[in-house]
Design an enzyme around this catalytic site. Structure first.
Site, PDB file in Angstrom:
ATOM      1  N   ASP A  13       0.666   1.161 -10.262  1.00 57.20           N
ATOM      2  CA  ASP A  13      -0.020  -0.085  -9.915  1.00 57.20           C
ATOM      3  C   ASP A  13       0.842  -0.955  -8.994  1.00 57.20           C
ATOM      4  O   ASP A  13       2.070  -0.883  -9.034  1.00 57.20           O
ATOM      5  CB  ASP A  13      -0.363  -0.848 -11.214  1.00 57.20           C
ATOM      6  CG  ASP A  13      -1.434  -1.895 -10.995  1.00 57.20           C
ATOM      7  OD1 ASP A  13      -2.108  -1.865  -9.949  1.00 57.20           O
ATOM      8  OD2 ASP A  13      -1.596  -2.767 -11.880  1.00 57.20           O
ATOM      9  N   ASN A  15       0.136  -1.438  -5.447  1.00 52.12           N
ATOM     10  CA  ASN A  15       0.107  -1.094  -4.016  1.00 52.12           C
ATOM     11  C   ASN A  15      -0.372  -2.273  -3.171  1.00 52.12           C
ATOM     12  O   ASN A  15       0.201  -2.580  -2.124  1.00 52.12           O
ATOM     13  CB  ASN A  15      -0.849   0.074  -3.760  1.00 52.12           C
ATOM     14  CG  ASN A  15      -0.346   1.382  -4.340  1.00 52.12           C
ATOM     15  OD1 ASN A  15       0.790   1.454  -4.793  1.00 52.12           O
ATOM     16  ND2 ASN A  15      -1.189   2.397  -4.332  1.00 52.12           N
ATOM     17  N   GLY A  16      -1.442  -2.914  -3.638  1.00 50.94           N
ATOM     18  CA  GLY A  16      -2.045  -4.018  -2.885  1.00 50.94           C
ATOM     19  C   GLY A  16      -1.086  -5.197  -2.767  1.00 50.94           C
ATOM     20  O   GLY A  16      -0.899  -5.754  -1.680  1.00 50.94           O
ATOM     21  N   ARG A  17      -0.460  -5.556  -3.886  1.00 52.07           N
ATOM     22  CA  ARG A  17       0.462  -6.700  -3.866  1.00 52.07           C
ATOM     23  C   ARG A  17       1.704  -6.401  -3.041  1.00 52.07           C
ATOM     24  O   ARG A  17       2.252  -7.269  -2.365  1.00 52.07           O
ATOM     25  CB  ARG A  17       0.834  -7.098  -5.308  1.00 52.07           C
ATOM     26  CG  ARG A  17      -0.242  -7.962  -5.968  1.00 52.07           C
ATOM     27  CD  ARG A  17      -0.057  -8.029  -7.453  1.00 52.07           C
ATOM     28  NE  ARG A  17      -0.469  -6.767  -8.085  1.00 52.07           N
ATOM     29  CZ  ARG A  17      -0.167  -6.432  -9.340  1.00 52.07           C
ATOM     30  NH1 ARG A  17       0.565  -7.244 -10.067  1.00 52.07           N
ATOM     31  NH2 ARG A  17      -0.603  -5.296  -9.834  1.00 52.07           N
ATOM     32  N   TRP A  18       2.163  -5.164  -3.081  1.00 47.69           N
ATOM     33  CA  TRP A  18       3.316  -4.769  -2.259  1.00 47.69           C
ATOM     34  C   TRP A  18       2.993  -5.025  -0.782  1.00 47.69           C
ATOM     35  O   TRP A  18       3.809  -5.572  -0.034  1.00 47.69           O
ATOM     36  CB  TRP A  18       3.624  -3.282  -2.480  1.00 47.69           C
ATOM     37  CG  TRP A  18       4.738  -2.752  -1.623  1.00 47.69           C
ATOM     38  CD1 TRP A  18       6.064  -2.768  -1.917  1.00 47.69           C
ATOM     39  CD2 TRP A  18       4.607  -2.148  -0.325  1.00 47.69           C
ATOM     40  NE1 TRP A  18       6.778  -2.206  -0.887  1.00 47.69           N
ATOM     41  CE2 TRP A  18       5.915  -1.819   0.107  1.00 47.69           C
ATOM     42  CE3 TRP A  18       3.531  -1.845   0.513  1.00 47.69           C
ATOM     43  CZ2 TRP A  18       6.169  -1.197   1.335  1.00 47.69           C
ATOM     44  CZ3 TRP A  18       3.781  -1.242   1.740  1.00 47.69           C
ATOM     45  CH2 TRP A  18       5.087  -0.926   2.139  1.00 47.69           C
ATOM     46  N   ARG A  26      -3.949  -4.063   2.491  1.00 41.96           N
ATOM     47  CA  ARG A  26      -3.789  -3.348   1.214  1.00 41.96           C
ATOM     48  C   ARG A  26      -3.672  -1.835   1.413  1.00 41.96           C
ATOM     49  O   ARG A  26      -2.976  -1.149   0.670  1.00 41.96           O
ATOM     50  CB  ARG A  26      -4.980  -3.631   0.294  1.00 41.96           C
ATOM     51  CG  ARG A  26      -5.043  -5.033  -0.267  1.00 41.96           C
ATOM     52  CD  ARG A  26      -6.295  -5.208  -1.135  1.00 41.96           C
ATOM     53  NE  ARG A  26      -6.342  -4.239  -2.217  1.00 41.96           N
ATOM     54  CZ  ARG A  26      -5.732  -4.398  -3.389  1.00 41.96           C
ATOM     55  NH1 ARG A  26      -5.062  -5.488  -3.650  1.00 41.96           N
ATOM     56  NH2 ARG A  26      -5.812  -3.445  -4.309  1.00 41.96           N
ATOM     57  N   HIS A  30      -1.366   1.553  -0.180  1.00 35.99           N
ATOM     58  CA  HIS A  30      -1.814   2.849  -0.724  1.00 35.99           C
ATOM     59  C   HIS A  30      -1.123   3.999   0.012  1.00 35.99           C
ATOM     60  O   HIS A  30      -0.734   5.002  -0.583  1.00 35.99           O
ATOM     61  CB  HIS A  30      -3.335   2.987  -0.604  1.00 35.99           C
ATOM     62  CG  HIS A  30      -4.085   1.969  -1.417  1.00 35.99           C
ATOM     63  ND1 HIS A  30      -3.783   1.701  -2.730  1.00 35.99           N
ATOM     64  CD2 HIS A  30      -5.125   1.145  -1.106  1.00 35.99           C
ATOM     65  CE1 HIS A  30      -4.607   0.764  -3.199  1.00 35.99           C
ATOM     66  NE2 HIS A  30      -5.416   0.409  -2.223  1.00 35.99           N
ATOM     67  N   SER A  58      -9.435   4.971 -10.988  1.00 30.14           N
ATOM     68  CA  SER A  58     -10.088   4.802 -12.287  1.00 30.14           C
ATOM     69  C   SER A  58     -11.605   4.730 -12.131  1.00 30.14           C
ATOM     70  O   SER A  58     -12.120   4.496 -11.028  1.00 30.14           O
ATOM     71  CB  SER A  58      -9.583   3.527 -12.971  1.00 30.14           C
ATOM     72  OG  SER A  58     -10.199   2.388 -12.396  1.00 30.14           O
ATOM     73  N   THR A  59     -12.291   4.907 -13.262  1.00 33.52           N
ATOM     74  CA  THR A  59     -13.761   4.784 -13.235  1.00 33.52           C
ATOM     75  C   THR A  59     -14.171   3.365 -12.836  1.00 33.52           C
ATOM     76  O   THR A  59     -15.292   3.156 -12.396  1.00 33.52           O
ATOM     77  CB  THR A  59     -14.371   5.118 -14.618  1.00 33.52           C
ATOM     78  OG1 THR A  59     -13.626   4.434 -15.640  1.00 33.52           O
ATOM     79  CG2 THR A  59     -14.345   6.605 -14.906  1.00 33.52           C
ATOM     80  N   LEU A 124       6.642  22.360 -13.188  1.00 37.29           N
ATOM     81  CA  LEU A 124       5.925  21.139 -13.581  1.00 37.29           C
ATOM     82  C   LEU A 124       4.419  21.275 -13.338  1.00 37.29           C
ATOM     83  O   LEU A 124       4.015  21.895 -12.346  1.00 37.29           O
ATOM     84  CB  LEU A 124       6.449  19.973 -12.725  1.00 37.29           C
ATOM     85  CG  LEU A 124       5.709  18.638 -12.844  1.00 37.29           C
ATOM     86  CD1 LEU A 124       6.166  17.889 -14.086  1.00 37.29           C
ATOM     87  CD2 LEU A 124       5.943  17.771 -11.609  1.00 37.29           C
TER      88      LEU A 124
HETATM   89  C1  IPE Z   1      -5.257   0.972 -12.905  1.00 34.86           C
HETATM   90  O1  IPE Z   1      -4.913  -0.028 -12.004  1.00 34.86           O
HETATM   91  C2  IPE Z   1      -5.845   2.143 -12.176  1.00 34.86           C
HETATM   92  C3  IPE Z   1      -4.915   2.888 -11.329  1.00 34.86           C
HETATM   93  C4  IPE Z   1      -3.629   2.672 -11.206  1.00 34.86           C
HETATM   94  C5  IPE Z   1      -5.500   3.967 -10.581  1.00 34.86           C
HETATM   95  P1  IPE Z   1      -5.910  -1.238 -11.669  1.00 34.86           P
HETATM   96  O2  IPE Z   1      -5.222  -2.097 -10.694  1.00 34.86           O
HETATM   97  O3  IPE Z   1      -7.231  -0.707 -11.292  1.00 34.86           O
HETATM   98  O4  IPE Z   1      -6.042  -1.949 -13.093  1.00 34.86           O
HETATM   99  P2  IPE Z   1      -6.420  -3.435 -13.495  1.00 34.86           P
HETATM  100  O5  IPE Z   1      -7.751  -3.717 -12.878  1.00 34.86           O
HETATM  101  O6  IPE Z   1      -5.346  -4.324 -12.958  1.00 34.86           O
HETATM  102  O7  IPE Z   1      -6.438  -3.421 -14.986  1.00 34.86           O
HETATM  103  C1  IPE Z   2      -2.850   0.817  -7.612  1.00 29.06           C
HETATM  104  O1  IPE Z   2      -2.546  -0.293  -6.850  1.00 29.06           O
HETATM  105  C2  IPE Z   2      -3.650   1.859  -6.848  1.00 29.06           C
HETATM  106  C3  IPE Z   2      -5.053   1.981  -7.264  1.00 29.06           C
HETATM  107  C4  IPE Z   2      -5.604   1.370  -8.282  1.00 29.06           C
HETATM  108  C5  IPE Z   2      -5.883   2.874  -6.462  1.00 29.06           C
HETATM  109  P1  IPE Z   2      -3.568  -1.499  -6.686  1.00 29.06           P
HETATM  110  O2  IPE Z   2      -4.473  -1.224  -5.543  1.00 29.06           O
HETATM  111  O3  IPE Z   2      -4.255  -1.776  -7.988  1.00 29.06           O
HETATM  112  O4  IPE Z   2      -2.601  -2.688  -6.321  1.00 29.06           O
HETATM  113  P2  IPE Z   2      -2.673  -4.178  -6.861  1.00 29.06           P
HETATM  114  O5  IPE Z   2      -2.669  -4.089  -8.365  1.00 29.06           O
HETATM  115  O6  IPE Z   2      -3.926  -4.772  -6.331  1.00 29.06           O
HETATM  116  O7  IPE Z   2      -1.444  -4.824  -6.328  1.00 29.06           O
HETATM  117 MG    MG Z   3      -3.855  -2.946  -9.582  1.00 27.94          MG
END
Ligand code: IPE
Ligand code: IPE
Ligand code: MG
Length: 226
Positions: A13, A15-18, A26, A30, A58-59, A124
């Site tokens: 988790d 990626n977007g904030r990074w 964003r 990724h 995720s779903t 692995l």
């Molecule tokens: C969980 O991260 C799903 C994945 C890392 C693929 P999210 O960013 O979707 O989760 P929430 O919404 O913060 O709980």
């Molecule tokens: C996790 O990073 C990757 C996926 C859920 C696909 P995010 O995209 O959730 O990044 P944040 O949480 O918004 O920073």
């Molecule tokens: Mg996230």
């Protein structure tokens, strides 16, 4: 290597904030995150870990803006195409969990192809959770049980989950500072040791993983005993 550490699961988790911190789109997060997947997978393979399960989509992630979802689908396709040789070089077997039927035929076929081509690798096993949600997985498992007229024992439920044949999670890591499970491996993590780090996924390093593994070694796992 700690012989009690067979299965590591990671919620990748942040990626977007990074990306946002760097005034980037964003999608750049990724893109960078995908490189870390390769790094961490190779490292786990070198360490002799048996299973590495990574939460990639995720779903619930379908609720993101259409452009971001489309980008992620294209990134996955590209990832599999470039990764096959790396899997084979490192003797890594690939497996997907989740409901793949929601993906495009093209993506489904490259996923199947990667599973088939790495099926005889013995090192692995890297498991990617794709359109994965624990509740969805459990619902699908219950449907399978009913169809086969199986009694709902723990053993039978295990054998109907997407992770059939794979041991429980020993160590569950989430990056980015969020302290929640987000519908990930609820059944399989019943006795997992959990680690939450502030690091955003694109910056997660093999050194940090080594530190977490070393901490894991100091935890006393009692499994309900004393
Ligand atoms: C969980 O991260 C799903 C994945 C890392 C693929 P999210 O960013 O979707 O989760 P929430 O919404 O913060 O709980
Ligand atoms: C996790 O990073 C990757 C996926 C859920 C696909 P995010 O995209 O959730 O990044 P944040 O949480 O918004 O920073
Ligand atoms: Mg996230």
């Amino acid at each position: 290597m700690n012989k009690n550490l067979k299965h590591i699961a990671i919620i990748m988790d942040g990626n977007g904030r990074w990306a946002k911190e760097r005034n980037l789109n964003r999608t750049a997060g990724h893109e960078e995150g995908a490189k870390v997947v390769r790094n961490i997978t190779t490292h786990c393979s070198d360490l002799g870990i048996k299973y590495l399960t990574l939460y990639a989509f995720s779903t619930e992630n379908w609720s993101r803006p259409k452009l971001e979802v489309e980008f992620l689908m294209k990134l996955l396709e590209r990832y599999f195409r470039s990764e096959l040789l790396i899997y084979l070089k490192n003797n890594v077997k690939f497996k997907a969990i989740g409901d793949l039927s929601k993906f495009s035929k093209k993506l489904q076929s490259v996923i199947k192809d990667t599973e088939e081509k790495t099926s005889s690798c013995t090192g692995l096993t890297q498991i990617l959770a794709l359109n994965y949600g624990s509740r969805d997985e459990i619902c699908r498992a219950v449907k399978k049980l009913n169809k086969q007229n199986l009694e709902p024992s723990e053993e039978n439920i295990n054998s109907c989950l997407d992770t059939a044949g794979i041991c429980d999670v020993d160590l569950l890591i989430r990056t980015s500072g969020e302290i929640r499970i987000s519908n990930y491996l609820l059944w399989q993590s019943a006795y997992a040791e959990m680690f939450f780090t502030q690091t955003f996924w694109p910056e997660f390093s093999t050194q940090e993983l080594d530190d977490i593994i070393s901490d894991f070694g100091k935890r006393e796992r009692r499994f309900g005993g004393i």
